[in-house]
Write an enzyme that holds these catalytic residues in place. Structure first.
Site, PDB file in Angstrom:
ATOM      1  CG  PHE A  19     -26.034  91.532 -43.236  1.00 11.40           C
ATOM      2  CD1 PHE A  19     -27.154  91.368 -43.741  1.00 11.40           C
ATOM      3  CD2 PHE A  19     -25.093  90.719 -43.295  1.00 11.40           C
ATOM      4  CE1 PHE A  19     -27.192  89.758 -44.408  1.00 11.40           C
ATOM      5  CE2 PHE A  19     -24.944  89.632 -43.924  1.00 11.40           C
ATOM      6  CZ  PHE A  19     -26.168  89.025 -44.592  1.00 11.40           C
ATOM      7  N   GLY A  70     -31.659  99.396 -42.720  1.00  7.07           N
ATOM      8  CA  GLY A  70     -32.422 100.706 -42.086  1.00  7.07           C
ATOM      9  C   GLY A  70     -31.189 101.638 -41.756  1.00  7.07           C
ATOM     10  CE  LYS A  71     -34.178 105.260 -37.440  1.00  9.44           C
ATOM     11  NZ  LYS A  71     -34.565 105.700 -36.135  1.00  9.44           N
ATOM     12  CG  ASP A 126     -21.806  93.008 -36.120  1.00 10.87           C
ATOM     13  OD1 ASP A 126     -22.279  92.083 -37.189  1.00 10.87           O
ATOM     14  OD2 ASP A 126     -22.251  93.036 -35.042  1.00 10.87           O
ATOM     15  CB  VAL A 127     -21.991  97.567 -41.081  1.00 16.73           C
ATOM     16  CG1 VAL A 127     -23.226  98.110 -40.421  1.00 16.73           C
ATOM     17  CG2 VAL A 127     -21.786  98.849 -42.168  1.00 16.73           C
ATOM     18  CG  HIS A 175     -18.642  89.160 -26.772  1.00 17.31           C
ATOM     19  ND1 HIS A 175     -18.806  89.919 -25.840  1.00 17.31           N
ATOM     20  CD2 HIS A 175     -19.949  89.024 -27.390  1.00 17.31           C
ATOM     21  CE1 HIS A 175     -19.752  90.747 -25.993  1.00 17.31           C
ATOM     22  NE2 HIS A 175     -20.498  90.436 -27.076  1.00 17.31           N
ATOM     23  CE1 TYR A 223     -21.091  88.162 -20.787  1.00 16.16           C
ATOM     24  CE2 TYR A 223     -21.119  88.640 -23.157  1.00 16.16           C
ATOM     25  CZ  TYR A 223     -21.592  88.578 -21.866  1.00 16.16           C
ATOM     26  OH  TYR A 223     -22.999  89.200 -21.748  1.00 16.16           O
ATOM     27  CD  GLU A 273     -23.201  87.067 -29.663  1.00 13.53           C
ATOM     28  OE1 GLU A 273     -22.363  88.050 -30.308  1.00 13.53           O
ATOM     29  OE2 GLU A 273     -23.173  87.329 -28.600  1.00 13.53           O
TER      30      GLU A 273
END
Length: 347
Positions: free
Chosen positions: A116, A119-120, A206-207, A228, A231, A298
Site C-alpha cells: 500500500f 500519500g507520501k 509494507d512498502v 517482530h 520483541y 497489527e
C-alpha cells in the site's frame, strides 16, 4: 531279435520327442495367448476406487495456557528452529536453497505481493520494487499489486521476465489510521475479485522497506507470519498486545507465542483470504463498539495468530529495522524497514 526291438523302441521315443518339441514351438509362436485377470492374486484391484474422507480444517486453538516459546532459548547466537506446534522457524542455515529450488521451480508457481502506497508513501515504491527485483523470488513468476491513491506516482521500474505489476487505485483517507484499518478489507476483497485466479501464494508487505538478501521459496507455506524485530527477546507480558477485554483483539497476559509484525504475512492465497477476512470482521466488530485496537490491524493480526497458528514462522531476518544494529543471532538481514521520519509521512 532283442536288439531289433530295442532299436525300434529308441527310434519311436526319439520321433515322439521331436514331434512334441515341434508342437510346442508352434503353440508358443503361432497360437494367440490371452491373460485373464483372475490369474492375478488381486483381480479386484482393476476396479478398486478409493473414497477418501474429506479433509478437516484445523480449528481455532482454545487452550492457550502453556509456557512461552523463546526464540533465543539455547544461547544468544542460536535461534529456535521449531515452534511448540511444530511449525518451522525459518532463518539462515535451516534450509538448503538449491534443494528447495529443485522442488519448487518445476511447479511454475506465481507469487503475489501486495503493498500500500498512500500519500507520501509513494516515495518508497521505487526502492521497494528495485530491491524486490534483485532479491525477491528470483526465477519465479511474481505479480506486484500496488494499492495507491496516486497511480501516476508509480514509477516505471524495469521488471524481469514473468514478473508483472498492477497499479490498483484506492481511496485516500485524511487519517493514516483509517488507511491502516482498511488494509485487511482491501486485501480480502482483492483476493475474492481477482488474485485467487492469478497467484498461488500471496505476501502482504509494507512498502517502506527494502530487500537486502535473497528471499526465496523457503518462505512458502499455508499461513506465514514474521516475528517482530523489537520483541523477539522479551517475555510475552511485555508484548504490545491489546489488553482491553472489550476489544476483539484482547490478549491475556498468559497468552501469546511471539509478537508478529504486521509488515509481513502471507501464505497460500486461500488461507490469506480467510485470514484477512477474519481480521476485517474483528475490526468491524470493534468499530461498531467505538473501539480501535492499540496497534490497529497489527493487534488483530496477533490475536488471530494466537487462535489460528501459522504453519511457518519467519525469523526477524525477514523483518528487520534499519535503526537497530544486527545482533549476533541473525546471520544476515533479508528484508528491512527504512529509517524515516514517521511523523512527516503521516502528516
Amino acid at each position: 531279435m532283442h536288439r531289433r526291438r530295442l532299436a525300434l523302441g529308441l527310434g519311436f521315443c526319439l520321433l515322439a520327442g521331436t514331434s512334441l518339441s515341434v508342437l510346442w514351438v508352434y503353440l508358443e509362436n503361432w497360437l494367440p495367448v490371452s491373460y485373464v485377470p483372475y490369474y492375478l492374486p488381486c483381480p479386484e484391484i482393476f476396479n478398486m476406487k478409493l473414497h477418501y474422507k474429506r479433509e478437516k480444517p484445523l480449528q481455532p486453538v482454545v487452550w492457550s495456557q502453556y509456557p512461552q516459546p523463546k526464540l533465543l532459548e539455547h544461547r544468544p547466537t542460536q535461534l529456535l528452529t521449531l515452534t511448540p506446534w511444530l511449525a518451522p522457524i525459518v532463518s539462515e542455515g535451516t534450509f538448503n536453497p538449491e534443494l528447495l529450488q529443485h522442488i519448487y521451480q518445476p511447479l511454475n508457481l506465481t507469487i503475489g505481493v501486495t503493498v500500500f502506497a498512500v500519500g507520501k508513501y509513494t516515495h518508497f515504491i521505487q526502492s521497494f520494487l528495485e530491491s524486490a527485483e534483485e532479491f525477491f523470488m528470483r526465477g519465479y513468476r511474481v505479480h506486484y499489486y500496488i494499492f495507491t491513491d496516486n497511480p501516476a506516482a508509480v514509477p516505471g521500474v524495469p521488471l524481469g521476465p514473468h514478473r508483472l505489476l498492477s497499479s490498483i487505485p484506492i481511496q485516500g483517507h485524511s487519517h493514516w489510521e483509517e488507511t491502516s484499518m482498511r488494509r485487511m478489507e482491501t486485501i480480502s476483497q482483492h483476493i475474492a475479485k481477482r488474485a485467487h485466479r492469478e497467484v498461488d501464494y500471496l505476501f502482504c508487505l509494507d512498502v517502506d522497506m527494502v530487500f537486502r538478501n535473497p528471499w526465496g521459496p523457503e518462505t512458502l507455506g499455508d499461513l506465514v507470519a514474521a516475528i517482530h524485530p523489537s520483541y523477539y527477546a522479551v517475555p510475552r507480558q511485555q508484548f504490545p498486545y491489546e489488553r482491553r477485554r472489550v476489544s476483539t483483539a484482547f490478549v491475556a497476559d498468559s497468552e501469546g507465542d511471539f509478537y508478529y509484525g504486521g509488515a509481513v504475512f502471507g501464505g497460500q492465497v486461500a488461507r490469506v483470504y480467510e485470514f484477512t477476512r477474519g481480521c476485517h470482521m474483528a475490526i468491524l466488530a470493534d468499530k461498531a463498539n467505538g473501539i480501535m485496537a492499540a496497534w490497529r490491524e497489527e493487534s488483530h493480526l496477533n490475536r488471530h495468530f494466537i487462535s489460528n497458528k501459522p504453519s511457518k514462522v519467519l525469523s526477524p531476518e525477514y523483518l528487520w529495522d534499519d535503526r537497530k544494529p544486527q545482533p549476533p543471532s541473525l546471520k544476515l538481514i533479508r528484508f528491512s524497514t527504512l529509517d524515516k521520519d514517521i511523523s512527516c509521512l503521516r502528516s
